[in-house]
Each structure stands twice: as structure tokens, then as C-alpha cells.
Design a protein around this motif. Sequence first.
Motif, PDB file in Angstrom:
ATOM      1  N   TRP A  16       0.812  -1.218   0.000  1.00 16.92           N
ATOM      2  CA  TRP A  16       0.000   0.000   0.000  1.00 16.92           C
ATOM      3  C   TRP A  16       0.842   1.264   0.000  1.00 16.92           C
ATOM      4  O   TRP A  16       1.964   1.274   0.488  1.00 16.92           O
ATOM      5  N   SER A  17       0.234   2.337  -0.493  1.00 14.82           N
ATOM      6  CA  SER A  17       0.736   3.706  -0.376  1.00 14.82           C
ATOM      7  C   SER A  17      -0.176   4.473   0.561  1.00 14.82           C
ATOM      8  O   SER A  17      -1.298   4.036   0.852  1.00 14.82           O
ATOM      9  N   HIS A  18       0.302   5.626   0.982  1.00 11.67           N
ATOM     10  CA  HIS A  18      -0.524   6.549   1.760  1.00 11.67           C
ATOM     11  C   HIS A  18      -0.763   7.800   0.921  1.00 11.67           C
ATOM     12  O   HIS A  18       0.171   8.343   0.332  1.00 11.67           O
ATOM     13  N   LEU A  19      -1.998   8.238   0.895  1.00 14.82           N
ATOM     14  CA  LEU A  19      -2.399   9.428   0.158  1.00 14.82           C
ATOM     15  C   LEU A  19      -2.830  10.474   1.173  1.00 14.82           C
ATOM     16  O   LEU A  19      -3.679  10.191   2.029  1.00 14.82           O
ATOM     17  N   VAL A  20      -2.226  11.662   1.110  1.00 17.18           N
ATOM     18  CA  VAL A  20      -2.530  12.717   2.081  1.00 17.18           C
ATOM     19  C   VAL A  20      -2.668  14.062   1.384  1.00 17.18           C
ATOM     20  O   VAL A  20      -2.296  14.217   0.215  1.00 17.18           O
ATOM     21  N   SER A  21      -3.161  15.029   2.145  1.00 19.60           N
ATOM     22  CA  SER A  21      -3.135  16.430   1.730  1.00 19.60           C
ATOM     23  C   SER A  21      -2.314  17.198   2.746  1.00 19.60           C
ATOM     24  O   SER A  21      -2.408  16.944   3.947  1.00 19.60           O
ATOM     25  N   ASP A  22      -1.531  18.148   2.267  1.00 23.66           N
ATOM     26  CA  ASP A  22      -0.824  19.028   3.193  1.00 23.66           C
ATOM     27  C   ASP A  22      -1.551  20.365   3.320  1.00 23.66           C
ATOM     28  O   ASP A  22      -1.021  21.333   3.845  1.00 23.66           O
ATOM     29  N   GLU A  23      -2.806  20.387   2.848  1.00 25.56           N
ATOM     30  CA  GLU A  23      -3.643  21.596   2.930  1.00 25.56           C
ATOM     31  C   GLU A  23      -4.800  21.402   3.902  1.00 25.56           C
ATOM     32  O   GLU A  23      -4.977  22.196   4.805  1.00 25.56           O
ATOM     33  N   SER A  24      -5.600  20.332   3.662  1.00 27.51           N
ATOM     34  CA  SER A  24      -6.790  20.122   4.491  1.00 27.51           C
ATOM     35  C   SER A  24      -7.360  18.730   4.244  1.00 27.51           C
ATOM     36  O   SER A  24      -7.112  18.109   3.213  1.00 27.51           O
ATOM     37  N   TYR A  25      -8.127  18.268   5.208  1.00 30.45           N
ATOM     38  CA  TYR A  25      -8.830  17.003   5.025  1.00 30.45           C
ATOM     39  C   TYR A  25      -9.893  17.143   3.933  1.00 30.45           C
ATOM     40  O   TYR A  25     -10.168  16.190   3.213  1.00 30.45           O
TER      41      TYR A  25
END
Length: 85
Positions: A16-25
Motif C-alpha cells: 500500500w501507499s498513503h495518500l494525504v493532503s498538506d492543505e486540508s482534510y
Amino acid sequence: MILIDPPVWPGWDRVWSHLVSDESYEELHAFARSVGIPARGFDRDHYDVPSEEYEAMVAAGAVPVPSRVLVRRLIDAGLRHRKGT
């Protein structure tokens, strides 16, 4: 910005990879909806993405970064949510 780390995290007979935002949920959830990631894939501060979907996430606009960069960007944005907190 939507970020994704390399698919190196094992689980459930997959990687698996992790997908994130560095701005907001909100940005993260909107991106996930737009690429068809189910809500059940959200885990505290990221979505789990199977390795076979990695290239599609990058093609849709997720920026590939090393895992350490992904975590640092989450912390800097105040979006890191550790287990047990």
C-alpha cells in the motif's frame, strides 16, 4: 497539495501507499472521491491506496514523495493524527 508515498506498506496480502493532503482534510476527501477511493480507505489522516492504483493516483495529480517527506508535510500542516491521539 495531494501527496502519495511509494507502495511499500504491507497488509492484507498487498502493498500500500498513503495518500494525504498538506492543505486540508477537505482537499484530501475531495480528491479521494474524484478518483473513486471508498471512504472506508481513510485512516486517521490518510487514505490507504493499493499498489496497483499508485500510477492512477499520480496521473490524477497526486505528487509522489518519499514517506519521510509525506509525514513531515502532514506534521508541518498540523494534519498528522497518530494512533492513540
